[in-house]
Design a protein around this motif. Structure first.
Motif, PDB file in Angstrom:
ATOM      1  N   SER A 119      26.253  20.758  33.762  1.00  0.00           N
ATOM      2  CA  SER A 119      27.159  19.543  34.253  1.00  0.00           C
ATOM      3  C   SER A 119      27.277  17.947  33.919  1.00  0.00           C
ATOM      4  O   SER A 119      25.969  17.713  33.812  1.00  0.00           O
ATOM      5  CB  SER A 119      27.962  20.008  35.465  1.00  0.00           C
ATOM      6  N   TYR A 120      28.516  17.395  33.434  1.00  0.00           N
ATOM      7  CA  TYR A 120      27.843  16.288  33.545  1.00  0.00           C
ATOM      8  C   TYR A 120      27.915  15.404  34.921  1.00  0.00           C
ATOM      9  O   TYR A 120      29.335  15.503  35.862  1.00  0.00           O
ATOM     10  CB  TYR A 120      29.394  15.574  32.669  1.00  0.00           C
ATOM     11  N   ASP A 121      27.291  14.163  34.877  1.00  0.00           N
ATOM     12  CA  ASP A 121      27.026  14.213  36.077  1.00  0.00           C
ATOM     13  C   ASP A 121      27.235  12.356  36.054  1.00  0.00           C
ATOM     14  O   ASP A 121      27.421  12.274  37.404  1.00  0.00           O
ATOM     15  CB  ASP A 121      25.302  14.175  37.053  1.00  0.00           C
ATOM     16  N   TYR A 122      28.128  12.183  35.399  1.00  0.00           N
ATOM     17  CA  TYR A 122      28.493  10.256  35.100  1.00  0.00           C
ATOM     18  C   TYR A 122      29.717  10.375  34.279  1.00  0.00           C
ATOM     19  O   TYR A 122      29.770  10.895  33.042  1.00  0.00           O
ATOM     20  CB  TYR A 122      27.888   9.114  34.731  1.00  0.00           C
ATOM     21  N   TRP A 123      30.620   9.114  34.839  1.00  0.00           N
ATOM     22  CA  TRP A 123      31.655   9.628  34.610  1.00  0.00           C
ATOM     23  C   TRP A 123      32.637   8.018  33.712  1.00  0.00           C
ATOM     24  O   TRP A 123      32.040   7.866  34.817  1.00  0.00           O
ATOM     25  CB  TRP A 123      32.972  10.712  35.132  1.00  0.00           C
ATOM     26  N   GLY A 124      33.300   8.158  33.189  1.00  0.00           N
ATOM     27  CA  GLY A 124      34.270   6.664  33.095  1.00  0.00           C
ATOM     28  C   GLY A 124      35.577   7.075  33.982  1.00  0.00           C
ATOM     29  O   GLY A 124      35.946   7.775  34.932  1.00  0.00           O
ATOM     30  N   GLN A 125      35.696   5.945  33.834  1.00  0.00           N
ATOM     31  CA  GLN A 125      37.039   5.654  34.707  1.00  0.00           C
ATOM     32  C   GLN A 125      38.167   6.479  33.881  1.00  0.00           C
ATOM     33  O   GLN A 125      39.231   6.670  34.806  1.00  0.00           O
ATOM     34  CB  GLN A 125      37.269   4.019  34.343  1.00  0.00           C
ATOM     35  N   GLY A 126      38.053   6.634  32.875  1.00  0.00           N
ATOM     36  CA  GLY A 126      39.631   6.856  32.008  1.00  0.00           C
ATOM     37  C   GLY A 126      40.532   5.934  30.878  1.00  0.00           C
ATOM     38  O   GLY A 126      40.358   4.916  31.316  1.00  0.00           O
ATOM     39  N   THR A 127      40.938   6.173  30.052  1.00  0.00           N
ATOM     40  CA  THR A 127      42.086   5.177  29.728  1.00  0.00           C
ATOM     41  C   THR A 127      43.260   6.222  28.904  1.00  0.00           C
ATOM     42  O   THR A 127      42.926   7.300  28.379  1.00  0.00           O
ATOM     43  CB  THR A 127      41.035   4.963  27.997  1.00  0.00           C
ATOM     44  N   GLN A 128      44.423   5.743  28.655  1.00  0.00           N
ATOM     45  CA  GLN A 128      45.705   6.360  28.604  1.00  0.00           C
ATOM     46  C   GLN A 128      45.570   6.403  27.096  1.00  0.00           C
ATOM     47  O   GLN A 128      46.678   5.871  26.697  1.00  0.00           O
ATOM     48  CB  GLN A 128      46.701   6.011  29.761  1.00  0.00           C
ATOM     49  N   VAL A 129      46.243   8.220  27.018  1.00  0.00           N
ATOM     50  CA  VAL A 129      46.164   7.483  25.517  1.00  0.00           C
ATOM     51  C   VAL A 129      48.216   8.033  25.438  1.00  0.00           C
ATOM     52  O   VAL A 129      47.740   9.270  26.140  1.00  0.00           O
ATOM     53  CB  VAL A 129      46.029   8.661  24.960  1.00  0.00           C
ATOM     54  N   THR A 130      48.798   7.875  24.586  1.00  0.00           N
ATOM     55  CA  THR A 130      50.165   8.448  24.783  1.00  0.00           C
ATOM     56  C   THR A 130      50.646   8.228  22.937  1.00  0.00           C
ATOM     57  O   THR A 130      50.814   7.089  22.844  1.00  0.00           O
ATOM     58  CB  THR A 130      51.272   7.232  25.799  1.00  0.00           C
ATOM     59  N   VAL A 131      51.182   9.403  23.047  1.00  0.00           N
ATOM     60  CA  VAL A 131      51.331   9.552  21.696  1.00  0.00           C
ATOM     61  C   VAL A 131      53.075  10.155  21.965  1.00  0.00           C
ATOM     62  O   VAL A 131      53.593  11.351  22.387  1.00  0.00           O
ATOM     63  CB  VAL A 131      50.880  11.175  20.933  1.00  0.00           C
ATOM     64  N   SER A 132      53.937   9.199  20.905  1.00  0.00           N
ATOM     65  CA  SER A 132      55.273   9.973  21.465  1.00  0.00           C
ATOM     66  C   SER A 132      55.555  10.320  19.898  1.00  0.00           C
ATOM     67  O   SER A 132      55.296  10.069  18.554  1.00  0.00           O
ATOM     68  CB  SER A 132      56.049   8.480  21.016  1.00  0.00           C
ATOM     69  N   SER A 133      56.836  11.209  20.354  1.00  0.00           N
ATOM     70  CA  SER A 133      57.263  12.511  18.851  1.00  0.00           C
ATOM     71  C   SER A 133      57.837  10.942  17.884  1.00  0.00           C
ATOM     72  O   SER A 133      58.534  10.377  18.299  1.00  0.00           O
ATOM     73  CB  SER A 133      57.980  13.311  19.809  1.00  0.00           C
TER      74      SER A 133
END
Length: 119
Positions: free
Chosen positions: A105-119
């Motif tokens: 399993s992965y033991d280190y994680w980042g805080q995340g970044t939002q990706v939004t794709v509009s149609s």
């Protein structure tokens, strides 16, 4: 302590491209497998792509094969996710993660970044 910081997310139209970056703050992360995951609203976190320390082994989720490319620059302690031909269903928070090669399993994680794709 290993730290992972994602960047590069944003709003893009369908068919567009984005490049995510994951910067690390510790040299030992270079020996780890690096992965990208994503989590859409109301859904579980899912695997997107992973790359070995040497870059010689790469895996992709079927949903992104042929559109996303994972790469790493160990000299810069940075992992990238080039995302092309983006679709609205790619909308999610994208996370960078690290694990040792033989860990399950992965033991280190980042805080995340939002990706939004509009149609």
């Amino acid at each position: 302590q290993v730290q992972l910081v994602e960047s590069g997310g944003g709003l893009v139209q369908a068919g567009g491209s984005l490049r995510l970056s994951c910067a690390t703050s510790e040299r030992t992360v270079n020996r780890r497998v690096m992965g990208w995951f994503r989590q859409a609203p109301g859904k579980e976190r899912e695997f997107v792509a992973a790359i070995s320390w040497s870059g010689g082994t790469i895996h992709y989720a079927d949903s992104v094969k042929g559109r996303f490319t994972i790469s790493r620059d160990n000299a810069k302690n940075t992992v990238y996710l080039q995302m092309n031909s983006l679709k609205p269903e790619d909308t999610a928070v994208y996370y960078c993660a690290a694990r040792f090669p033989y860990a399950t399993s992965y033991d280190y994680w980042g805080q995340g970044t939002q990706v939004t794709v509009s149609s």
